[in-house]
Motif scaffolding. Sequence first.
Motif, PDB file in Angstrom:
ATOM      1  N   ARG A   1      56.615 -18.775   4.482  1.00 14.36           N
ATOM      2  CA  ARG A   1      57.302 -19.333   3.314  1.00 14.36           C
ATOM      3  C   ARG A   1      58.588 -19.969   3.813  1.00 14.36           C
ATOM      4  N   VAL A   2      58.782 -21.214   3.449  1.00 19.54           N
ATOM      5  CA  VAL A   2      59.990 -21.943   3.825  1.00 19.54           C
ATOM      6  C   VAL A   2      60.784 -22.176   2.548  1.00 19.54           C
ATOM      7  N   ILE A   3      62.024 -21.715   2.550  1.00 17.74           N
ATOM      8  CA  ILE A   3      62.898 -21.883   1.383  1.00 17.74           C
ATOM      9  C   ILE A   3      64.059 -22.777   1.791  1.00 17.74           C
ATOM     10  N   VAL A   4      64.191 -23.902   1.092  1.00 14.37           N
ATOM     11  CA  VAL A   4      65.295 -24.828   1.328  1.00 14.37           C
ATOM     12  C   VAL A   4      66.204 -24.739   0.115  1.00 14.37           C
ATOM     13  N   THR A   5      67.464 -24.386   0.341  1.00 12.58           N
ATOM     14  CA  THR A   5      68.436 -24.298  -0.735  1.00 12.58           C
ATOM     15  C   THR A   5      69.413 -25.457  -0.595  1.00 12.58           C
ATOM     16  N   LEU A   6      69.408 -26.316  -1.601  1.00 10.84           N
ATOM     17  CA  LEU A   6      70.260 -27.502  -1.573  1.00 10.84           C
ATOM     18  C   LEU A   6      71.647 -27.167  -2.109  1.00 10.84           C
ATOM     19  N   PRO A   7      72.675 -27.843  -1.590  1.00 10.87           N
ATOM     20  CA  PRO A   7      74.024 -27.603  -2.105  1.00 10.87           C
ATOM     21  C   PRO A   7      74.145 -28.176  -3.516  1.00 10.87           C
ATOM     22  N   SER A   8      75.019 -27.579  -4.306  1.00 15.21           N
ATOM     23  CA  SER A   8      75.247 -28.092  -5.662  1.00 15.21           C
ATOM     24  C   SER A   8      76.070 -29.373  -5.584  1.00 15.21           C
ATOM     25  N   ALA A   9      76.079 -30.126  -6.649  1.00 16.83           N
ATOM     26  CA  ALA A   9      76.844 -31.374  -6.707  1.00 16.83           C
ATOM     27  C   ALA A   9      78.334 -31.102  -6.492  1.00 16.83           C
ATOM     28  N   GLU A  10      78.834 -29.963  -6.989  1.00 18.23           N
ATOM     29  CA  GLU A  10      80.247 -29.625  -6.808  1.00 18.23           C
ATOM     30  C   GLU A  10      80.554 -29.384  -5.327  1.00 18.23           C
ATOM     31  N   ASP A  11      79.615 -28.754  -4.606  1.00 21.20           N
ATOM     32  CA  ASP A  11      79.819 -28.481  -3.187  1.00 21.20           C
ATOM     33  C   ASP A  11      79.873 -29.747  -2.351  1.00 21.20           C
ATOM     34  N   THR A  12      79.125 -30.765  -2.745  1.00 20.68           N
ATOM     35  CA  THR A  12      79.072 -31.983  -1.952  1.00 20.68           C
ATOM     36  C   THR A  12      80.288 -32.870  -2.169  1.00 20.68           C
ATOM     37  N   HIS A  13      81.039 -32.639  -3.239  1.00 19.96           N
ATOM     38  CA  HIS A  13      82.222 -33.457  -3.526  1.00 19.96           C
ATOM     39  C   HIS A  13      83.525 -32.736  -3.211  1.00 19.96           C
ATOM     40  N   ALA A  14      83.433 -31.571  -2.607  1.00 20.03           N
ATOM     41  CA  ALA A  14      84.642 -30.776  -2.325  1.00 20.03           C
ATOM     42  C   ALA A  14      85.388 -31.323  -1.135  1.00 20.03           C
TER      43      ALA A  14
END
Length: 61
Positions: A48-61
């Motif tokens: 099982r491969v789980i990819v967790t994407l950053p939230s929009a708030e995290d990418t604009h910090a």
Amino acid sequence: MLDPFYRGLGTDVIGSGLGLSIVQTIARRISASLELTYADKERRQGLRVIVTLPSAEDTHA
């Protein structure tokens, strides 16, 4: 396991062996996390491969 062209012992699977290496490279570039675990934890089988994407708030910090 995430190295390009890696094959576990005893596998007769077709393919180039690049898939997870590419996923890892993309995940690093977009600050995502990648987790590998057993699909069936009791039997310790499958992947099982789980990819967790950053939230929009995290990418604009």
